[in-house]
Design a protein around this motif. Structure first.
Motif, short mmCIF file in Angstrom:
data_model
loop_
_atom_site.label_atom_id
_atom_site.label_comp_id
_atom_site.label_asym_id
_atom_site.label_seq_id
_atom_site.Cartn_x
_atom_site.Cartn_y
_atom_site.Cartn_z
N UNK A 2 1.01 -1.28 0.03
CA UNK A 2 0.00 -0.08 0.05
C UNK A 2 0.97 1.31 -0.10
N UNK A 3 1.80 1.32 0.87
CA UNK A 3 2.71 2.48 1.03
C UNK A 3 3.53 2.69 -0.18
N UNK A 4 3.97 1.70 -1.06
CA UNK A 4 4.89 1.79 -2.08
C UNK A 4 3.83 2.31 -3.28
N UNK A 5 2.59 1.88 -3.33
CA UNK A 5 1.73 2.26 -4.35
C UNK A 5 1.41 3.66 -4.25
N UNK A 6 1.18 4.12 -3.01
CA UNK A 6 0.69 5.61 -2.80
C UNK A 6 1.79 6.69 -2.69
N UNK A 7 3.09 6.38 -2.19
CA UNK A 7 4.07 7.11 -1.79
C UNK A 7 4.83 7.67 -3.15
N UNK A 8 4.90 9.03 -3.41
CA UNK A 8 5.76 9.53 -4.55
C UNK A 8 6.86 10.09 -4.14
N UNK A 9 7.96 9.67 -4.96
CA UNK A 9 9.55 9.80 -4.78
C UNK A 9 9.65 11.29 -5.80
N UNK A 10 8.71 11.63 -6.46
CA UNK A 10 8.95 12.58 -7.50
C UNK A 10 9.52 13.96 -7.14
#
Length: 213
Positions: free
Chosen positions: A139-147
């Motif tokens: 869930x965290x990986x899908x939602x978190x943006x590193x942009x």
């Protein structure tokens, strides 16, 4: 130029905490422990909370002095025995030899105002689809943006590299990570990030950019 990302701010906080500890002027044991956690980055308080939970075999959310010491030592915090005992006695109000784990952790993490806490809870709720108080690493990986990370923008690190580093913060102190992140884990992490950011609007923007709120 300020980078709008938590990685840069976390690094600043780690360096500040290390300098504060090195100058020897911090005398209060609780302040020393908080700075020790900060010197380990945002994973410091999360790691301590997870180390305590591992020892809470009966789910009582209480810790003995021995367990309290073990948790602090196990994650590599450099606090002497007298200071550990001093902190424990502050929280063992009724003198029964145990302290409430959650009450201690709430006092350990830096103070936050209601607007910052609200930003954290909004982000967590966005990830907690079934409203059970837990999110998964996926869930965290899908939602978190590193942009907005400068190392991502420069091409120095890939999205995958940054996500792996980010997720490790939530697995700190867990010998066998279960892939689950509680709301407390999430708040403990962002409470440390919050301590590194002076301006409320800036913190809100960091959260909005990270989770597309």
């Amino acid at each position: 130029m300020h980078h709008l990302d938590e990685y840069t701010k976390e690094g600043d906080l780690k360096n500040l905490a290390q300098r504060e500890l090195a100058n020897g002027r911090i005398k209060d044991p609780m302040d020393k422990l908080r700075l020790q956690c900060f010197s380990h980055g945002a994973a410091g308080i999360v790691g301590l909370a997870r180390a305590f939970r591992v020892m809470d075999n009966d789910g009582s959310q209480t810790l003995s002095l021995e367990e309290f010491k073990k948790g602090i030592i196990n994650i590599g915090l450099d606090i002497d025995n007298d200071d550990i005992e001093d902190i424990f006695q502050r929280f063992d109000i009724d003198g029964n030899g145990t302290i409430n784990m959650n009450e201690f952790l709430v006092q350990l993490r830096p103070p936050m105002n209601a607007s910052r806490l609200d930003s954290m809870i909004k982000a967590f709720k966005k990830l907690d689809k079934n409203d059970d108080g837990l999110i998964t690493i996926t869930d965290l990986k899908k939602a978190y943006s590193v942009g907005n990370n400068p190392k991502y923008r420069s091409g120095e690190l890939s999205e995958s590299d940054l996500l792996i580093t980010f997720v490790k913060n939530f697995e700190a102190g867990a010998p066998n990570p279960d892939g689950l992140i509680s709301k407390d884990d999430f708040i403990n992490y962002y409470a440390t990030i919050s301590a590194s950011i002076d301006n409320d609007a800036y913190f809100d923007l960091v959260m909005r950019r990270a989770y597309n709120l």
